[in-house]
Motif scaffolding. Structure first.
Motif, PDB file in Angstrom:
ATOM      1  N   SER A 111       0.629  -0.931  -0.194  1.00  0.00           N
ATOM      2  CA  SER A 111      -0.287  -0.164  -0.136  1.00  0.00           C
ATOM      3  C   SER A 111       0.874   1.283   0.251  1.00  0.00           C
ATOM      4  O   SER A 111       0.582   2.355   0.090  1.00  0.00           O
ATOM      5  CB  SER A 111      -1.039  -0.104   1.113  1.00  0.00           C
ATOM      6  OG  SER A 111      -0.292  -0.113   2.518  1.00  0.00           O
ATOM      7  N   SER A 112       2.444   1.511  -0.148  1.00  0.00           N
ATOM      8  CA  SER A 112       3.354   2.199  -0.611  1.00  0.00           C
ATOM      9  C   SER A 112       4.318   2.009  -0.702  1.00  0.00           C
ATOM     10  O   SER A 112       4.508   0.464  -1.588  1.00  0.00           O
ATOM     11  CB  SER A 112       3.688   3.064   1.255  1.00  0.00           C
ATOM     12  OG  SER A 112       4.275   1.800   1.800  1.00  0.00           O
ATOM     13  N   LEU A 113       4.586   3.130  -1.899  1.00  0.00           N
ATOM     14  CA  LEU A 113       5.528   3.159  -2.337  1.00  0.00           C
ATOM     15  C   LEU A 113       6.986   1.792  -1.392  1.00  0.00           C
ATOM     16  O   LEU A 113       8.058   0.559  -2.483  1.00  0.00           O
ATOM     17  CB  LEU A 113       6.420   4.309  -2.962  1.00  0.00           C
ATOM     18  CG  LEU A 113       6.103   4.782  -3.543  1.00  0.00           C
ATOM     19  CD1 LEU A 113       6.526   6.828  -3.927  1.00  0.00           C
ATOM     20  CD2 LEU A 113       5.712   4.420  -5.187  1.00  0.00           C
ATOM     21  N   ALA A 116       5.990  -2.056  -2.027  1.00  0.00           N
ATOM     22  CA  ALA A 116       5.947  -2.115  -3.440  1.00  0.00           C
ATOM     23  C   ALA A 116       7.388  -2.743  -3.701  1.00  0.00           C
ATOM     24  O   ALA A 116       7.507  -3.582  -4.473  1.00  0.00           O
ATOM     25  CB  ALA A 116       5.999  -0.866  -4.197  1.00  0.00           C
ATOM     26  N   LEU A 172      -2.187   5.067  -0.443  1.00  0.00           N
ATOM     27  CA  LEU A 172      -0.864   5.057  -1.256  1.00  0.00           C
ATOM     28  C   LEU A 172      -1.041   6.455  -2.425  1.00  0.00           C
ATOM     29  O   LEU A 172      -0.281   7.361  -2.162  1.00  0.00           O
ATOM     30  CB  LEU A 172      -1.715   3.855  -3.289  1.00  0.00           C
ATOM     31  CG  LEU A 172      -0.070   4.144  -4.170  1.00  0.00           C
ATOM     32  CD1 LEU A 172       1.204   4.423  -3.610  1.00  0.00           C
ATOM     33  CD2 LEU A 172      -0.113   3.194  -5.016  1.00  0.00           C
ATOM     34  N   THR A 249      -2.594   4.456 -10.548  1.00  0.00           N
ATOM     35  CA  THR A 249      -2.251   4.205  -8.972  1.00  0.00           C
ATOM     36  C   THR A 249      -2.743   3.426  -8.054  1.00  0.00           C
ATOM     37  O   THR A 249      -3.341   3.246  -6.983  1.00  0.00           O
ATOM     38  CB  THR A 249      -2.967   5.207  -8.355  1.00  0.00           C
ATOM     39  OG1 THR A 249      -4.480   5.523  -8.976  1.00  0.00           O
ATOM     40  CG2 THR A 249      -2.447   6.707  -9.110  1.00  0.00           C
ATOM     41  N   ALA A 252       0.570  -0.141  -5.435  1.00  0.00           N
ATOM     42  CA  ALA A 252       1.970   0.456  -5.631  1.00  0.00           C
ATOM     43  C   ALA A 252       2.899  -0.515  -6.605  1.00  0.00           C
ATOM     44  O   ALA A 252       3.107  -1.238  -5.973  1.00  0.00           O
ATOM     45  CB  ALA A 252       2.108   0.237  -4.007  1.00  0.00           C
ATOM     46  N   ASN A 256       3.506   3.735 -10.183  1.00  0.00           N
ATOM     47  CA  ASN A 256       3.403   4.986  -9.890  1.00  0.00           C
ATOM     48  C   ASN A 256       4.612   6.657 -10.026  1.00  0.00           C
ATOM     49  O   ASN A 256       3.476   7.527  -9.326  1.00  0.00           O
ATOM     50  CB  ASN A 256       2.952   4.974  -8.236  1.00  0.00           C
ATOM     51  CG  ASN A 256       2.754   4.061  -7.313  1.00  0.00           C
ATOM     52  OD1 ASN A 256       2.799   3.047  -6.320  1.00  0.00           O
ATOM     53  ND2 ASN A 256       1.976   3.628  -8.413  1.00  0.00           N
TER      54      ASN A 256
END
Length: 268
Positions: A111-113, A116, A172, A249, A252, A256
């Motif tokens: 759910s975030s860079l 990922a 995100l 989007t 992740a 992005n």
């Protein structure tokens, strides 16, 4: 190789001595990562959603690989030697695949860079593609460094999605907005990562930027009619609009970066 075996054992799957040759994924976000990492011919099945250009940034590449639904028959007919699945979904499917003797790698939702990047590293290790995963992660980090706006966020942004949905605190999009120098109206209103934002709240908040998918209402429907809503005209002159396709989007990952580029353009 010991650390690869350890990763797979922690996921509750049998270990193997060499990189798998016939890999299947049945999750759009895992598809996107596997498509970037897999060696030619290594990936034999992807979720059917990966073929949809509205959702998949790699739809053209994905169409060369068999589409799969989350059904054991659909998976086993491809004779996989590894199936990669979301850790928190498809419990019965996993049971049946394991019963058939096929190894499974379970991975958490990103759910975030940062999430990922961890996921890319883990899948790269499972596929025997560590060098490729390191290169993708390094590129993501460098692009993020170049595109991020220094200092605390100052301008205010709102996002609108189908059915008046929005991306709130901890989502995100919330992260992407902050990296681009924007505060998130939904987060400031106490809306969680996945919530709803009324048009009235957007109008009252007077955001500097409104983020939506401008193509969402290409086939008009009640869920996406907000894109062409007359109420948004009231923001004209004070609010910029930016169209960010959902495919940039929804997961992740490296895609992005395209969203960050579009957001960066709005601050010039």
């Amino acid at each position: 190789m010991r650390w690869l075996v350890a990763i797979i054992c922690l996921a509750g799957s049998p270990a193997w001595a060499q990189a798998p040759q016939r890999v299947v994924t049945v999750n759009l976000c895992l598809d996107q990562i596997a498509l970037r990492l897999a060696a030619p011919g290594q990936l034999v099945g992807l979720s059917y959603l990966s073929h949809d250009p509205r959702l998949s940034v790699l739809a053209d590449r994905a169409r060369a690989i068999a589409p799969v639904r989350a059904k054991v028959e659909s998976i086993l007919e491809l004779r996989p030697d590894l199936v990669i699945l979301d850790r928190d979904a498809h419990a019965n499917l996993k049971r049946l695949v394991r019963k058939a003797g096929v190894p499974i790698l379970e991975v958490p939702w990103a759910s975030s860079l940062e999430d990922a990047e961890g996921l890319i590293a883990r899948i790269g290790a499972a596929l025997g593609r560590e060098a490729e995963s390191r290169a993708i992660i390094a590129d993501m980090q460098e692009q993020r460094r170049q595109l991020s706006r220094p200092g605390p966020p100052t301008a205010l942004a709102a996002t609108l999605q189908a059915n008046r949905g929005t991306a709130g605190k901890g989502s995100l999009m919330d992260e992407l907005l902050h990296l681009s120098g924007y505060r998130n109206l939904a987060a400031e209103l106490g809306i969680p990562a996945y919530g709803r934002l009324a048009l009235e709240s957007v109008l009252a908040g007077r955001p500097d930027l409104l983020v939506l998918d401008g193509s969402a209402n290409a086939n008009p429907a009640r869920a996406t009619e907000f894109v062409d809503h007359n109420a948004l005209l009231a923001l004209a002159g004070s609010t910029r609009l930016v169209s960010i396709p959902l495919k940039y989007t929804v997961c992740a990952g490296p895609e992005n970066i395209e969203a960050l580029k579009l957001l960066r353009e709005t601050r010039r």
